[in-house]
Design an enzyme around this catalytic site. Sequence first.
Site: not given
Length: 564
Positions: A199, A222-224, A508
């Site tokens: 991350a 994805g959105d993250g 989000d």
Amino acid sequence: MAECGDDVVFQSSLDINKKTHQVQLTRRHLTWDLASPGKSLRQTGSPSSQPFIGHSGCKHVPLQEIIAVNLERSLGKVSPFKSAKKNTSTPLKESPIYIELQPLHPVSFSVHVVKRCPNHKWKKKKVTFFCQGENLCRTWVEKIEEALSNPALKRPRSLLVFINPFGGKRRAPRVFEETVSPLMELAKIRTHVITTTHAGHAKEVITKYDLQSVDGVVCVGGDGMFTELLNGLIDRKMLEAGKIQTPSEQPISPDLRVGIIPAGSTDAICFSTTGINDPMTSAIHMIIGDSTAIDVCSIYSGDQFLRYSSSMLAYGYYGDMLKDSENNRWMGPKRYQVAGAKKFLANKSYEGEVSFKLASSADTNPKDKMMCNSGCNICAMSQFSQEEKGPDSWHTVRGKFLAVASFTMSCRCLISPIGPSPYCHLGDGTSDLLLIQQCSRIQFLRHLYRCSTTNGNQFDLPFIKVFRVREWSFSVQTDTEGDTDLQSQPSPPPRESRAPTHSVWNCDGEIITSPNLNIRVHCQLISLFARGIEDMESPTPQSCASCCNVCDPEDNYKSIGGHT
């Protein structure tokens, strides 16, 4: 065939599916039309200075929607059998046999164009043109490539790509390798691919990367993952300008567009900006240089800046659901359904105070049933009228809330086909603030059901309030005076005897634990490789002839900006 003001660049007669066509390249289109009866390719093979005359069989494709052009090479058997041994006394049947295949000179080229399918899905369709000679074939390819390189089309030539191998169903690496990479190679777009390992990895790279060497940044995830790129690009721009994000500071727009190849759990940003979460569709939008600017929210805890958000910020039910789902990541996307069911049964409400500044324009509101489609006039006007919108007074709502959520886009997804805020606009400088007050499970279920269908008004319920706002804040409410941060209250009861008094925020798809937040909306702060959702409810265009190969007769949709 050329429209008024659309100058002809090159033209000649070529064959398509063994039928002679008059083909024309203009500054805006590639056009082909069946030649007059009795006129063969040999009779009209040389370029003409006279404009072509079109008729009902004429087909044209905007240059913007040409994905790529390439020469076609055929192989033919032109050499006799050859023996590996030169000893002529050796029987042929005892010798290795080789057939030499030599490439023929290219006499055809293919143009790969956008093919629209139902449900906003895009595919690549190939139209092959046969020429009378190699020189003419090469000239056509050179002319089309030169036209596609026009800076006005804003087509990228180099992209920085981040692949998240852990998100969604862990299919991002395969999606890129099998679908996206071949398209990028066909369009001659260079890609620098980085597979993230933890991350924040993409944000770390963006901080130091030479961004002037690329035309855009792409995430396969994805959105993250997109939110991470968004925050990295804006942070980089602010750092270069020597500024720190504060509630009174306007963030600086990044120079690069951001692309999303959907490979996440919900893919709400892709659904809201293209209408579908299809990797090929998103890749084609990038290749042809589509662009749309979207609003971004800056989020603060007091005066401390936390992060930027581009789709949803939600407290209560949606925050609790995300927090619970984090414990079941091994389940994949199904974890959201399990967590949602648990939190629905819990039916937990939270005390709070919401203050907000309404959008000063009276032209739109969250219930006006005005969808934000490609070429939206409301978003176009908002880009130039932000300075004219005067300040508005603040309004406050206090009570117990099952959920508090703001949406900067419709947030469509598979389980909510029109989104929890269907009439939210991508670039009007506002968010739709949704307040779901304490209610029974049956009442809340009615709202959730309406969100999952394409009919019904999920806001037309007595326990729901919705506002279009430019700025808002939330604070938890307690019986004690002073600081409302519950974590700092003296002498709390034993942990096992007290229930949670506040929720967390779903930003989000990421968790924010600070309960008290301030949020500002910034109009069209970042651009995406997308064009907005195209209107599919307009009359269907006339079907193309079979030689066109651009669309299928059964396709029932509007070809916005495409051929007719």
